[in-house]
Design an enzyme around this catalytic site. Structure first.
Site, mmCIF file in Angstrom:
data_model
loop_
_atom_site.group_PDB
_atom_site.id
_atom_site.type_symbol
_atom_site.label_atom_id
_atom_site.label_comp_id
_atom_site.label_asym_id
_atom_site.label_seq_id
_atom_site.Cartn_x
_atom_site.Cartn_y
_atom_site.Cartn_z
ATOM 1 N N GLU A 199 63.352 57.234 48.986
ATOM 2 C CA GLU A 199 64.441 58.222 48.851
ATOM 3 C C GLU A 199 64.144 59.257 47.779
ATOM 4 O O GLU A 199 64.919 59.438 46.837
ATOM 5 C CB GLU A 199 65.766 57.510 48.572
ATOM 6 C CG GLU A 199 66.199 56.635 49.725
ATOM 7 C CD GLU A 199 67.644 56.169 49.650
ATOM 8 O OE1 GLU A 199 68.191 56.125 48.552
ATOM 9 O OE2 GLU A 199 68.212 55.845 50.703
ATOM 10 N N GLU A 388 65.769 51.895 56.501
ATOM 11 C CA GLU A 388 66.978 51.296 55.935
ATOM 12 C C GLU A 388 68.135 51.684 56.833
ATOM 13 O O GLU A 388 68.212 52.844 57.269
ATOM 14 C CB GLU A 388 67.285 51.837 54.529
ATOM 15 C CG GLU A 388 66.386 51.319 53.459
ATOM 16 C CD GLU A 388 66.795 51.787 52.059
ATOM 17 O OE1 GLU A 388 68.003 52.007 51.823
ATOM 18 O OE2 GLU A 388 65.904 51.946 51.229
#
Ligand code: BGP
Length: 494
Positions: A199, A388
């Site tokens: 991220e 995810e």
């Protein structure tokens, strides 16, 4: 009916700092997550440090901005959830056996940088740290589970922060390249799938978790981003040189945004807001800074001093595939009145009145998942992985017929809808999707809040927020369901 390619990579995802524990064992150093305290749905996480007058401080983790003389560390009287994690460090064999029982083809995990280079600055790696990951990879390969390794997942050594502000300083690039060199050579033949930074775009929410940068200064954040891009490009080149089979991906936290209304001002604002996410994958997948970002920097007086040599490196180090986390969508509005009454999908924007939300306010949107796949595929034309996805719930472990069980229907419902959406993206829209690793396949510590009881897992871990519990593992209903999903290659979602 759902349908997936023959060698689709089904699995689950974790991160070292959220599940390993063993935080100071066998020479491990202290990472950015190790100094973050436990919070909850209503209480934020703090980060602890000491100033030169000897005072100890704890400041908000999101938006951290501290004095120059701050030295980060762990102090008496604070509760740091990464220290125990879920004790994977000692129980990895038991956990991997459970992943194998579900039929995992891949397992996403991160390497805790500070196990290998405790302060980030050592010349030689810590052999004990390397051995641990050798053992984990060997155990996975025993069951034909391919490791999918994130090289940096909120685990920047605080040694680098205390020395020079971590990723805000260009010297961190060489420290990272040294780490990548060691990993590439040591695990050649064992690991084939790599992600450089988890991220990477959460830098725009603050520099701490993503980069060990304790500052909100936009110039420093921009430089941290540039240094990570260069480090990522170097990593791609190193991994390709060491083993041509290596496949390296970028990873962004992807919350696609919808305009709150079809008013052109909302639509324009929405486009701008979405670019905040895309900027990061644009650089890593296309190999250059997009014009909208360079203009934004120019207008804000930010100068990233990009040299010709650096531009060349970015071009040469583009990723092989694009990965992202997908939990929810949100909306943006240009209307001050709407913004004032937004309520908010947590920190991610304005609530969408058409969607339901989890107990943590994350709005559930499987259609958004299909669109996320399409937006990424159209933009980059590179294979994708969703690394995810999932919903955090407050699961209960109960006793039934002398057995401990957990009826986590909310996980099953959420995952079923999202798997169907992925199948539609593949079969109806033509997206190339390589794999799917739902988040927190085993309950672990929440990154956002530091809690245990925001549970995503197929496996219940008996640790509670106050640190109590034995840490025993129990199969939830979703465990048996996901096993069936994998066994049928996604066709049986009932
Ligand atoms: C992502 C992180 C993960 C993970 C997940 C869920 O942002 O990459 O580390 O934790 O979100 O978030 P949370 O743990 O806050 O529920």
């Amino acid at each position: 009916m759902a349908k997936f390619p023959k060698d689709f990579l089904w699995g689950g995802a974790t991160a070292a700092n959220q599940f390993e524990g063993g935080w100071n064992e066998n020479g491990k150093g202290v990472s950015a997550s190790d100094v973050a305290t436990r919070g909850s749905r209503t209480k934020p996480r703090y980060v602890t440090y000491q100033t030169s007058d000897g005072e100890i401080h704890a400041d908000l983790m999101f938006g951290l901005d501290v004095p120059e003389d701050a030295k980060f560390g762990c102090f008496e009287g604070y509760d740091y959830p990464s220290h125990q994690g879920i004790d994977f460090y000692h129980r990895y064999k038991e956990d991997i056996a459970l992943f194998a029982e579900m039929g995992f083809k891949t397992f996403r995990m991160s390497i805790n940088w500070t196990r290998i280079f405790p302060t980030g600055m050592e010349e030689e790696p810590n052999e004990k740290g390397l051995e641990f990951y050798d053992d984990v990879f060997d155990e996975l390969l025993k069951y034909d589970i391919k490791p999918l390794v994130t090289i940096s997942h909120y685990e920047t050594p605080v040694g680098l922060t205390n020395a020079w502000g971590a990723w805000a300083d260009a010297r961190t690039i060489d420290c990272f390249a040294r780490l990548v060199n060691v990993l590439a050579n040591r695990y050649k033949g064992k690991v084939e799938y790599w992600l450089t930074f988890n991220e990477i775009n959460c830098l725009s929410f603050g520099g701490w978790l993503a980069a060990g940068v304790p500052s909100k200064d936009p110039q420093k954040i921009a430089m941290a981003g540039k240094h990570q891009f260069l480090a990522s490009a170097k990593a791609v080149k190193i991994l390709h040189e060491v083993d041509a089979n290596n496949k390296v991906g970028c990873m962004i936290g992807y919350t696609p945004l919808y305009p709150h209304t079809c008013h052109p001002d909302d639509v324009l604002k929405n486009w701008q807001a979405n670019n905040k996410n895309y900027f990061y994958s644009d650089v890593q997948a296309r190999g250059y800074y997009p014009s909208y970002k360079l203009k934004e920097y120019e207008q804000a007086g930010i100068d990233i001093h990009l040299t010709e040599e650096e531009k060349q490196l970015l071009k040469e180090g583009t990723v092989d595939f694009v990965s992202f986390s997908y939990y929810m969508t949100s909306t943006t509005s240009a209307d001050p009145e709407v913004l004032a009454n937004a309520g908010g999908n947590m920190m991610f924007g304005v609530n969408n009145p058409h969607l339901k939300a989890s107990d943590w306010g994350w709005q559930i949107d499987p259609v958004g998942c299909r669109m996320a796949c399409n937006f990424m595929w159209e933009r980059y034309q590179k294979p994708l992985m969703i690394v995810e996805n999932g919903i955090g719930t407050q699961d209960q472990l109960i006793e039934e017929n002398g057995q401990k069980v957990c009826h986590d229907q909310a996980h099953i419902d959420y995952l079923r809808q999202h798997i169907q959406a992925m199948s539609d993206a593949i079969n109806i829209d033509g997206v190339e999707l390589w794999g799917y690793t739902p988040w927190g396949c085993i309950d672990l510590v929440s990154a956002g809040t530091g809690e245990m009881h925001k549970r995503y897992g197929f496996i219940y871990v008996d640790f509670q927020d106050d640190g109590s519990g034995e840490g025993n593992r129990y199969k939830k209903d979703s465990f048996y369901w996901y096993k069936k999903v994998i066994a049928s290659n996604g066709e049986d979602l009932d």
